[in-house]
Design an enzyme around this catalytic site. Structure first.
Site, PDB file in Angstrom:
ATOM      1  N   GLY A 233    -112.007 101.469  87.394  1.00 21.61           N
ATOM      2  CA  GLY A 233    -111.468 101.849  86.092  1.00 21.61           C
ATOM      3  C   GLY A 233    -112.577 101.721  85.079  1.00 21.61           C
ATOM      4  N   GLU A 234    -112.348 100.912  84.082  1.00 19.47           N
ATOM      5  CA  GLU A 234    -113.359 100.724  83.032  1.00 19.47           C
ATOM      6  C   GLU A 234    -113.435  99.228  82.729  1.00 19.47           C
ATOM      7  OE1 GLU A 234    -115.670 102.667  81.593  1.00 19.47           O
ATOM      8  OE2 GLU A 234    -116.124 100.747  80.654  1.00 19.47           O
TER       9      GLU A 234
ATOM     10  N   CYS B 282    -115.949  98.993  92.229  1.00 16.36           N
ATOM     11  CA  CYS B 282    -116.534  99.680  91.075  1.00 16.36           C
ATOM     12  C   CYS B 282    -116.379  98.843  89.794  1.00 16.36           C
ATOM     13  CB  CYS B 282    -115.943 101.074  90.963  1.00 16.36           C
ATOM     14  SG  CYS B 282    -117.000 102.180  90.043  1.00 16.36           S
TER      15      CYS B 282
ATOM     16  N   ILE C  71    -118.021 106.904  91.588  1.00 19.93           N
ATOM     17  CA  ILE C  71    -117.549 107.532  90.349  1.00 19.93           C
ATOM     18  C   ILE C  71    -118.050 106.690  89.175  1.00 19.93           C
ATOM     19  CG2 ILE C  71    -115.536 108.329  89.058  1.00 19.93           C
ATOM     20  CD1 ILE C  71    -114.004 108.195  91.841  1.00 19.93           C
ATOM     21  N   ARG C  72    -119.046 107.180  88.461  1.00 22.29           N
ATOM     22  CA  ARG C  72    -119.679 106.405  87.369  1.00 22.29           C
ATOM     23  C   ARG C  72    -119.925 104.956  87.833  1.00 22.29           C
ATOM     24  NH1 ARG C  72    -119.764 107.171  82.265  1.00 22.29           N
ATOM     25  NH2 ARG C  72    -118.447 105.450  81.683  1.00 22.29           N
TER      26      ARG C  72
ATOM     27  N   HIS D 251    -115.390 103.617  95.804  1.00 24.99           N
ATOM     28  CA  HIS D 251    -113.921 103.632  95.834  1.00 24.99           C
ATOM     29  C   HIS D 251    -113.412 104.074  97.199  1.00 24.99           C
ATOM     30  CE1 HIS D 251    -113.292 103.450  91.423  1.00 24.99           C
ATOM     31  NE2 HIS D 251    -114.452 104.052  91.388  1.00 24.99           N
TER      32      HIS D 251
ATOM     33  N   GLU E 158    -110.472 103.498  98.134  1.00 24.30           N
ATOM     34  CA  GLU E 158    -109.029 103.738  97.937  1.00 24.30           C
ATOM     35  C   GLU E 158    -108.712 105.175  97.558  1.00 24.30           C
ATOM     36  OE1 GLU E 158    -111.020 102.097  96.000  1.00 24.30           O
ATOM     37  OE2 GLU E 158    -110.641 102.571  93.895  1.00 24.30           O
TER      38      GLU E 158
HETATM   39  N1  GLN Z   1    -118.390 102.803  84.638  1.00 18.56           N
HETATM   40  C1  GLN Z   1    -117.195 102.012  84.778  1.00 18.56           C
HETATM   41  C2  GLN Z   1    -117.342 100.639  84.142  1.00 18.56           C
HETATM   42  O1  GLN Z   1    -118.341 100.290  83.642  1.00 18.56           O
HETATM   43  C3  GLN Z   1    -116.826 101.836  86.238  1.00 18.56           C
HETATM   44  C4  GLN Z   1    -116.379 103.146  86.827  1.00 18.56           C
HETATM   45  C5  GLN Z   1    -115.353 103.027  87.913  1.00 18.56           C
HETATM   46  O2  GLN Z   1    -114.730 101.994  88.118  1.00 18.56           O
HETATM   47  N2  GLN Z   1    -115.122 104.134  88.575  1.00 18.56           N
HETATM   48  O3  GLN Z   1    -116.417  99.890  84.175  1.00 18.56           O
END
Ligand code: GLN
Length: 200
Positions: free
Chosen positions: A48-49, A80, A138-139, A181, A183
């Site tokens: 997530g973030e 992540c 993903i990022r 990820h 999942e």
């Molecule tokens: N860039 C996000 C962060 O700093 C992490 C991205 C993700 O969980 N897919 O939290």
């Protein structure tokens, strides 16, 4: 009776983790309160973030309790943003960003830049012997330092690129953190590995 595995459900792809646990026949509980945190055998911190997850965990009164659970040995699996939350040190966090910590590593947020924000790749994973795991980035963060307490379980291929051989998975006793990820790709073997840790 075995306790379910908790999935921190403040933000991010907690539903996908709950679905992965369901596919491997493990009960899960979405964790949003201390009461729920106290009723699980392990905890998954989703992608997530991490900046938002930090703020929401403070708002929900979960930040310190999760920190303490990690210190007292609760098995925790972070993917992540979840890996970022488990890391002792972060690079490129926002001002005031804190983590639960526990993993003796440093991670760099958004380490793969804009052009390659997302990619998928097959990787060898320590402890999974029946073929490479399918990993979606993903990022994603990169693990830029691995301290003596942690051990590398997954690395990017040595392909001469700027992230050649980069560390993307570590384990430290009951803590497991990965940059990618599983999942979202139906790759359930890392959840199986974690369930063994949590339900042992
Ligand atoms: N860039 C996000 C962060 O700093 C992490 C991205 C993700 O969980 N897919 O939290």
């Amino acid at each position: 009776m075995t306790l379910p595995i908790g999935v921190l459900a403040l933000q991010g792809d907690f539903r996908e983790h709950a679905a992965a646990l369901a596919r491997i026949g493990v009960d899960s509980l979405k964790v949003r309160t201390v009461l729920e945190l106290n009723a699980v055998s392990g905890l998954i911190i989703p992608g997530g973030e991490s900046t938002v997850m930090h703020k929401l965990s403070v708002t929900y009164g979960l930040f310190e309790p999760i920190r303490q659970k990690i210190q007292s040995g609760l098995p925790v699996f972070g993917t992540c943003a979840g890996l970022i939350m488990l890391s002792d040190t972060i690079i490129d966090g926002i001002v005031g960003q804190e983590t639960f910590g526990g993993l003796d590593v440093e991670v760099k947020r958004n380490a793969f830049g804009h052009q390659t924000d997302s990619f998928e790749i097959d990787l060898d994973f320590a402890g999974i012997d029946d073929g490479p795991v399918h990993a979606a980035f993903i990022r994603a963060p990169l693990i830029t330092r691995v301290g003596p307490k942690a051990r590398v379980v997954a690395q990017l291929p040595e392909d001469g690129s700027s992230h050649s051989g980069g560390v993307v998975g570590v384990q430290q006793e009951n803590l497991l953190g990965i940059s990618f990820h599983p999942e979202v790709t139906g790759e359930d073997r890392i959840h199986r590995l974690f369930a063994k840790l949590a339900l042992a």
